[in-house]
Design a protein around this motif. Structure first.
Motif, PDB file in Angstrom:
ATOM      1  N   ALA A 358       0.831  -1.209   0.000  1.00 21.95           N
ATOM      2  CA  ALA A 358       0.000   0.000   0.000  1.00 21.95           C
ATOM      3  C   ALA A 358       0.859   1.250   0.000  1.00 21.95           C
ATOM      4  O   ALA A 358       0.563   2.229  -0.705  1.00 21.95           O
ATOM      5  CB  ALA A 358      -0.937  -0.020   1.206  1.00 21.95           C
ATOM      6  N   GLN A 359       1.938   1.239   0.783  1.00 21.39           N
ATOM      7  CA  GLN A 359       2.842   2.395   0.814  1.00 21.39           C
ATOM      8  C   GLN A 359       3.561   2.555  -0.525  1.00 21.39           C
ATOM      9  O   GLN A 359       3.703   3.681  -1.036  1.00 21.39           O
ATOM     10  CB  GLN A 359       3.867   2.224   1.935  1.00 21.39           C
ATOM     11  N   ALA A 360       4.003   1.440  -1.103  1.00 18.55           N
ATOM     12  CA  ALA A 360       4.696   1.497  -2.388  1.00 18.55           C
ATOM     13  C   ALA A 360       3.793   2.046  -3.483  1.00 18.55           C
ATOM     14  O   ALA A 360       4.213   2.872  -4.313  1.00 18.55           O
ATOM     15  CB  ALA A 360       5.201   0.100  -2.766  1.00 18.55           C
ATOM     16  N   GLU A 361       2.538   1.612  -3.505  1.00 17.10           N
ATOM     17  CA  GLU A 361       1.581   2.119  -4.492  1.00 17.10           C
ATOM     18  C   GLU A 361       1.328   3.602  -4.287  1.00 17.10           C
ATOM     19  O   GLU A 361       1.220   4.369  -5.247  1.00 17.10           O
ATOM     20  CB  GLU A 361       0.285   1.330  -4.406  1.00 17.10           C
ATOM     21  N   ARG A 362       1.230   4.019  -3.020  1.00 12.78           N
ATOM     22  CA  ARG A 362       1.003   5.439  -2.733  1.00 12.78           C
ATOM     23  C   ARG A 362       2.156   6.289  -3.260  1.00 12.78           C
ATOM     24  O   ARG A 362       1.932   7.333  -3.902  1.00 12.78           O
ATOM     25  CB  ARG A 362       0.854   5.644  -1.222  1.00 12.78           C
ATOM     26  N   LEU A 363       3.388   5.875  -2.981  1.00 13.78           N
ATOM     27  CA  LEU A 363       4.538   6.661  -3.426  1.00 13.78           C
ATOM     28  C   LEU A 363       4.582   6.768  -4.940  1.00 13.78           C
ATOM     29  O   LEU A 363       4.906   7.821  -5.498  1.00 13.78           O
ATOM     30  CB  LEU A 363       5.838   6.047  -2.895  1.00 13.78           C
ATOM     31  N   VAL A 366       1.833   9.221  -6.053  1.00 14.13           N
ATOM     32  CA  VAL A 366       2.095  10.619  -5.696  1.00 14.13           C
ATOM     33  C   VAL A 366       3.282  11.170  -6.469  1.00 14.13           C
ATOM     34  O   VAL A 366       3.232  12.279  -7.017  1.00 14.13           O
ATOM     35  CB  VAL A 366       2.337  10.758  -4.184  1.00 14.13           C
ATOM     36  N   LEU A 367       4.385  10.413  -6.521  1.00  9.48           N
ATOM     37  CA  LEU A 367       5.621  10.927  -7.108  1.00  9.48           C
ATOM     38  C   LEU A 367       5.859  10.465  -8.540  1.00  9.48           C
ATOM     39  O   LEU A 367       6.657  11.055  -9.253  1.00  9.48           O
ATOM     40  CB  LEU A 367       6.815  10.497  -6.241  1.00  9.48           C
ATOM     41  N   PHE A 368       5.192   9.373  -8.954  1.00 16.11           N
ATOM     42  CA  PHE A 368       5.329   8.839 -10.302  1.00 16.11           C
ATOM     43  C   PHE A 368       6.764   8.465 -10.663  1.00 16.11           C
ATOM     44  O   PHE A 368       7.139   8.470 -11.831  1.00 16.11           O
ATOM     45  CB  PHE A 368       4.799   9.818 -11.350  1.00 16.11           C
ATOM     46  N   ARG A 369       7.567   8.148  -9.654  1.00 15.15           N
ATOM     47  CA  ARG A 369       8.936   7.727  -9.971  1.00 15.15           C
ATOM     48  C   ARG A 369       9.549   6.821  -8.913  1.00 15.15           C
ATOM     49  O   ARG A 369      10.620   6.272  -9.132  1.00 15.15           O
ATOM     50  CB  ARG A 369       9.844   8.945 -10.178  1.00 15.15           C
ATOM     51  N   THR A 370       8.919   6.657  -7.754  1.00 12.69           N
ATOM     52  CA  THR A 370       9.528   5.888  -6.675  1.00 12.69           C
ATOM     53  C   THR A 370       9.372   4.387  -6.920  1.00 12.69           C
ATOM     54  O   THR A 370       8.258   3.863  -6.954  1.00 12.69           O
ATOM     55  CB  THR A 370       8.916   6.247  -5.317  1.00 12.69           C
ATOM     56  N   VAL A 371      10.500   3.713  -7.078  1.00 10.72           N
ATOM     57  CA  VAL A 371      10.526   2.261  -7.206  1.00 10.72           C
ATOM     58  C   VAL A 371      10.777   1.682  -5.823  1.00 10.72           C
ATOM     59  O   VAL A 371      11.771   2.018  -5.170  1.00 10.72           O
ATOM     60  CB  VAL A 371      11.628   1.800  -8.177  1.00 10.72           C
ATOM     61  N   PHE A 387       8.620  -8.158  -2.864  1.00 12.33           N
ATOM     62  CA  PHE A 387       8.067  -7.723  -4.152  1.00 12.33           C
ATOM     63  C   PHE A 387       8.776  -6.459  -4.625  1.00 12.33           C
ATOM     64  O   PHE A 387       9.494  -5.797  -3.866  1.00 12.33           O
ATOM     65  CB  PHE A 387       6.573  -7.441  -4.019  1.00 12.33           C
ATOM     66  N   GLY A 388       8.543  -6.126  -5.879  1.00 13.43           N
ATOM     67  CA  GLY A 388       8.960  -4.853  -6.448  1.00 13.43           C
ATOM     68  C   GLY A 388       7.732  -4.098  -6.930  1.00 13.43           C
ATOM     69  O   GLY A 388       6.767  -4.707  -7.403  1.00 13.43           O
ATOM     70  N   GLN A 389       7.755  -2.775  -6.801  1.00 15.26           N
ATOM     71  CA  GLN A 389       6.615  -1.955  -7.224  1.00 15.26           C
ATOM     72  C   GLN A 389       7.120  -0.705  -7.920  1.00 15.26           C
ATOM     73  O   GLN A 389       7.902   0.060  -7.363  1.00 15.26           O
ATOM     74  CB  GLN A 389       5.770  -1.552  -6.012  1.00 15.26           C
ATOM     75  N   SER A 390       6.700  -0.522  -9.148  1.00 18.36           N
ATOM     76  CA  SER A 390       6.897   0.755  -9.847  1.00 18.36           C
ATOM     77  C   SER A 390       5.568   1.059 -10.500  1.00 18.36           C
ATOM     78  O   SER A 390       4.581   1.299  -9.810  1.00 18.36           O
ATOM     79  CB  SER A 390       8.061   0.666 -10.846  1.00 18.36           C
ATOM     80  N   ILE A 405      13.438  -4.092 -13.445  1.00 20.54           N
ATOM     81  CA  ILE A 405      12.729  -2.829 -13.318  1.00 20.54           C
ATOM     82  C   ILE A 405      13.094  -1.920 -14.491  1.00 20.54           C
ATOM     83  O   ILE A 405      14.274  -1.580 -14.677  1.00 20.54           O
ATOM     84  CB  ILE A 405      13.074  -2.115 -11.991  1.00 20.54           C
ATOM     85  N   SER A 406      12.115  -1.533 -15.282  1.00 22.09           N
ATOM     86  CA  SER A 406      12.389  -0.677 -16.442  1.00 22.09           C
ATOM     87  C   SER A 406      12.723   0.735 -16.013  1.00 22.09           C
ATOM     88  O   SER A 406      12.158   1.265 -15.062  1.00 22.09           O
ATOM     89  CB  SER A 406      11.166  -0.644 -17.369  1.00 22.09           C
TER      90      SER A 406
END
Length: 407
Positions: A358-363, A366-371, A387-390, A405-406
């Protein structure tokens, strides 16, 4: 804005850019952010013209008039950001924070184009306008205390490897997860708080660490993340030795390894500390800020930290929060620091990993760049890898997995 123009007139361009960042993030009496008002005011053709004019004035050391600046304030941001980017070496940062109305901020040079395309389409996003720089508060006020923030630089050799990575199209990250059956050994105090003392079979875990490192090297991983409370001090030395020998042998070692974390005694303090290792030196250490704890049940018997260190790299700002430091909604807000990469050693169950996600999705939203890259190990119970989230969610497999990660 008057103070911004005074700074420009005096040649204090760093101070002017930081103050623009702060002013642009303030709310007007009607509750709207100043930047939203500036964006609505901007006329694209006029803005492009003013950017060129402002750049010429700033580069020549000339005065910028308040009327012109008031007509297109975002053009002034773009112009000043670009002028400083041209004048400063790509890896250089402000060694002294800039004071704005009693609050201090770091000004950090960042690479052009780092995951900027989505941000450019989002209103009220600093990356849309401060394209070459991060402005990061030097202190955060959270959970009733003050947390210091500093920005670390890379050594030259590691910086060159990051520069080469930046020229590619992806980053390869290996998230370790242990299925060796080795248990964390702890001791508890009278209040049922636990402190990690070792592992049920340290030699078996050391072998598992080596196996993960060999897999990561074979998969040509750029980053490796080990989970929280899985790598002891002696195993960390094993990683350092492997790192040096592998790099010297054939140059295939990762760029960095997050060597998990473990409980340590530092003088009279008991802490949970994570280490980010480079091939030549440690790049970051982090002492956990938010200890794990359940009401009326188990909790960590540690002294909390009061400092966040960030790493400035050619692919953006890298952070290394430990578990609850990352996902605790009542704790640290990572948005003001705007990290590009969060490498998170974690230990917990599926609920814990869901909070991380949930925190990773939020970042990202909001920022559109936090991996966000979370290396998780279950404290007990069924296997729960990280997991990885971008722009999308990539779960790792039990036992560890390489994620691509692209950029």
């Amino acid at each position: 804005m008057e103070q911004v123009l005074a700074h420009i007139a005096a040649g204090n361009l760093h101070e002017a850019l930081v103050r623009l960042w702060v002013v642009a993030g303030r709310r007007r009496p009607d509750g709207d952010l100043v930047r939203n008002a500036w964006e609505r005011q901007t006329q694209p053709k006029r803005c492009d013209l003013y950017v060129r004019q402002f750049r010429e004035l700033v580069s020549a050391g000339s005065t910028v008039g308040p009327v012109r600046a008031g007509e297109e304030p975002l053009a002034l941001v773009l112009a000043l950001d670009a002028v400083l980017a041209e004048e400063r070496a790509p890896r250089r940062q402000r060694s002294v924070p800039v004071d704005v109305d009693g609050e201090e901020y770091w000004l950090v040079r960042t690479p052009l184009g780092r995951l900027q395309a989505p941000a450019a389409r989002q209103a009220n996003n600093p990356a849309s306008w401060f394209r070459h720089h991060h402005v990061i508060p030097a202190t955060l006020h959270a959970f009733g205390t003050t947390v210091g923030v500093s920005v670390r630089a890379l050594d030259r050799s590691t910086h060159r490897r990051f520069e080469a990575l930046r020229k590619g199209i992806s980053v390869r990250v290996y998230l370790a997860h242990f299925v060796d059956g080795v248990r964390l050994e702890t001791q508890s105090n009278a209040a049922a708080k636990f402190f990690a003392t070792g592992q049920s079979d340290e030699s078996r875990r050391t072998q598992s660490v080596r196996e993960h490192l060999e897999i990561a090297a074979h998969e040509q991983a750029d980053f490796v993340v080990f989970p929280e409370l899985t790598v002891t001090a002696s195993q960390r030395e094993e990683i350092r030795s492997w790192f040096r020998l592998t790099l010297e042998a054939d140059g295939t070692a990762p760029i960095l390894i997050v060597a998990g974390s473990f409980h340590e005694r530092i003088g009279a303090r008991q802490v949970n500390r994570a280490y980010m290792l480079g091939p030549h030196r440690d790049l970051l250490t982090h002492t956990k800020l938010r200890p794990f704890g359940l009401a009326g049940a188990e909790a960590e018997d540690i002294t909390t930290g009061d400092q966040i260190d960030l790493l400035a790299t050619p692919i953006g700002i890298v952070a290394m929060p430990i578990c609850k430091d990352f996902n605790d909604v009542a704790g640290i807000d990572w948005v003001p620091m705007g990290p590009d990469w969060c490498l998170v050693p974690s230990m917990g169950d599926g609920t814990n990993v869901s909070a991380h996600r949930a925190q990773a999705e939020r970042l990202w939203k909001v920022l559109f760049r936090t991996v966000s890259l979370v290396g998780n190990q279950e404290y007990s119970g069924p296997a729960v890898p990280g997991f990885g989230q971008s722009d999308r969610y990539q779960p790792a497999s039990a036992g560890g997995e390489l994620l691509v990660i692209s950029l």
